[in-house]
Design a protein around this motif. Structure first.
Motif, PDB file in Angstrom:
ATOM      1  N   ASN A 257       0.830  -1.205   0.000  1.00 16.36           N
ATOM      2  CA  ASN A 257       0.000   0.000   0.000  1.00 16.36           C
ATOM      3  C   ASN A 257       0.864   1.254   0.000  1.00 16.36           C
ATOM      4  OD1 ASN A 257      -2.385   1.390  -0.067  1.00 16.36           O
ATOM      5  ND2 ASN A 257      -3.156   0.605   1.883  1.00 16.36           N
ATOM      6  N   ILE A 258       0.210   2.411  -0.074  1.00 19.06           N
ATOM      7  CA  ILE A 258       0.879   3.710  -0.045  1.00 19.06           C
ATOM      8  C   ILE A 258       0.400   4.467   1.187  1.00 19.06           C
ATOM      9  CG2 ILE A 258       1.228   5.899  -1.256  1.00 19.06           C
ATOM     10  CD1 ILE A 258       0.617   4.428  -3.851  1.00 19.06           C
ATOM     11  N   GLN A 259       1.321   5.148   1.859  1.00 20.86           N
ATOM     12  CA  GLN A 259       0.984   5.884   3.068  1.00 20.86           C
ATOM     13  C   GLN A 259       1.572   7.286   3.023  1.00 20.86           C
ATOM     14  OE1 GLN A 259       2.115   3.891   6.683  1.00 20.86           O
ATOM     15  NE2 GLN A 259       1.648   5.632   7.993  1.00 20.86           N
ATOM     16  N   VAL A 260       0.787   8.241   3.504  1.00 23.12           N
ATOM     17  CA  VAL A 260       1.292   9.602   3.678  1.00 23.12           C
ATOM     18  C   VAL A 260       2.193   9.628   4.903  1.00 23.12           C
ATOM     19  CG1 VAL A 260       0.668  11.982   4.219  1.00 23.12           C
ATOM     20  CG2 VAL A 260      -0.697  10.678   2.579  1.00 23.12           C
ATOM     21  N   THR A 261       3.399  10.147   4.751  1.00 21.10           N
ATOM     22  CA  THR A 261       4.378  10.086   5.835  1.00 21.10           C
ATOM     23  C   THR A 261       4.906  11.446   6.247  1.00 21.10           C
ATOM     24  OG1 THR A 261       6.422   8.999   6.529  1.00 21.10           O
ATOM     25  CG2 THR A 261       6.335   9.781   4.261  1.00 21.10           C
TER      26      THR A 261
END
Length: 402
Positions: free
Chosen positions: A215-219
């Motif tokens: 998945n993709i996550q805002v970091t």
């Protein structure tokens, strides 16, 4: 009109009619490679790596499922990935086109990802090319990636059909800074000569069959000084910069209530920050920030009534201090450490004090902005306290009375 002129006019009309009728310059969709997302990296050999996520229409039309054999494809085959490197971004696009049997079409690309290695060297050439190229969307959401952009372009996350859709929805939800390619160009060429982008990275997904289905996550937030990436903000500083720049929208704040020994959570409903610049008679520059936030109480683990006015005041005070801590963390990181006006403080000074601004604009980020005095004025308000007026899950005898 004499016969010669009449024949000449008739001939011109026939020429115009023949060229305007029909679809002589049309391109069938079967001849196009429709790009959904773009990634830009810089390789160790200093060449630009351009990656494109391309829609695969055969599957969408009911064709065969499965891996398509490209440099990257998902389990259900709805997109493929292709990349190429070049000495410039334009050269990389030329090399990319040479690998495909269809003409690249960039008009559906809604996401642009820039790897940190490429961003650290400067992004002006990429912005110039994509804004100048007639097909590319100037309103495409733009991100900076902690991982290589090509690796995010390859991803096929579980909830959406492609990583392009994931990032588009994240932009719509304002999980970070909702910055488009056009806005990015305007900010780095504006008075502050600074900008911010949402920072993303790849995160494992529990049921992923392989790394391609993570998945993709805002970091956090990436900060640009002029066109170069200079650092990032995480945790509290991340929330603070979003609050200052009016980019904060999707957030639940959780904080302790000291007098009760419990925690409460407030769901943000509305947030607005107003900047008021000031230069006093002694020549001291300062900025007043008026922050207003409204929210709904969604959790109360204390033993107090939600409707108790004293409890409401305690929540508002604790929420105010929580926001103050976020903003002060952002000010320390951006103003004192990065020395980059990603807040956009320069714009109000430019509008209100044009003559004074003209004298300091060349040393704004290096000298004036880091020394700028910032005064915080925070107002919080609880709109609703929830469906229940009492804390849940504890005996009634333990609830503190009004």
């Amino acid at each position: 009109m004499n016969p010669v002129k009449r024949l000449l006019c008739l001939g011109l009309l026939l020429v115009f009619a023949s060229t305007s009728a029909g679809c002589w310059d049309r391109r069938e969709i079967n001849d196009l490679a429709i790009v959904l997302a773009v990634g830009v990296d810089r390789n160790p050999n200093h060449k630009i790596l351009l990656s494109a996520q391309i829609f695969f229409p055969k599957v969408a039309g009911g064709g065969p499922q499965g891996n398509t054999g490209g440099t990257g494809s998902n389990a259900i085959g709805q997109t493929i990935m292709q990349s190429a490197e070049g000495v410039t971004i334009a050269d990389a696009m030329t090399q990319l086109q040479s690998k495909l049997p269809r003409s690249l079409f960039w008009g559906q690309s809604e996401v642009m990802i820039i790897g940190e290695a490429a961003a650290a060297k400067g992004i002006r050439s990429y912005i110039d090319f994509f804004l100048r190229y007639v097909q590319f969307r100037e309103h495409a959401y733009t991100y900076i990636s902690k991982d290589r952009a090509v690796d995010l372009i390859k991803l096929q996350p579980p909830l959406e059909r492609s990583s392009a859709e994931v990032l588009r929805e994240m932009g719509n939800l304002k999980l970070g800074a909702q910055i488009t390619l056009k806005e990015l160009a305007q900010k780095i060429d504006g008075a502050s000569q600074a900008a911010l982008l949402t920072r993303i990275h790849i995160t494992p997904f529990a049921t992923a069959a392989d790394a391609a289905h993570n998945n993709i996550q805002v970091t956090g937030i990436g900060v640009f000084k002029k066109d170069k990436f200079v650092g990032s903000l995480e945790e509290r500083a991340n929330l603070g910069i979003l609050a200052i720049t009016n980019e904060l929208e999707t957030k639940i704040f959780s904080f302790p209530i000291d007098t009760s020994g419990g925690h409460v959570s407030v769901n943000l409903v509305h947030a607005k920050t107003k900047m008021v610049p000031h230069i006093d008679e002694k020549g001291v520059w300062s900025m007043d920030l008026f922050v207003e936030m409204d929210g709904d109480l969604v959790l109360n683990t204390t033993n107090q009534f939600n409707s108790d006015p004293k409890f409401v005041q305690q929540v508002k005070k604790a929420w105010t201090e929580s926001i103050r801590g976020d903003i002060e963390a952002a000010l320390k990181r951006v103003q004192k450490q990065l020395k980059t006006d990603a807040f956009g403080f320069a714009e109000p000074f430019y509008r209100h004090y044009p003559k004074a601004w003209s004298r300091v604009k060349d040393r704004w980020n290096d000298e004036v902005f880091p020394a700028l005095q910032v005064n915080l004025h925070i107002r919080t308000q609880l709109n609703r306290i929830g469906k229940s007026t009492v804390p849940q899950g504890i005996p009634e005898s333990s609830i503190r009375k009004k």
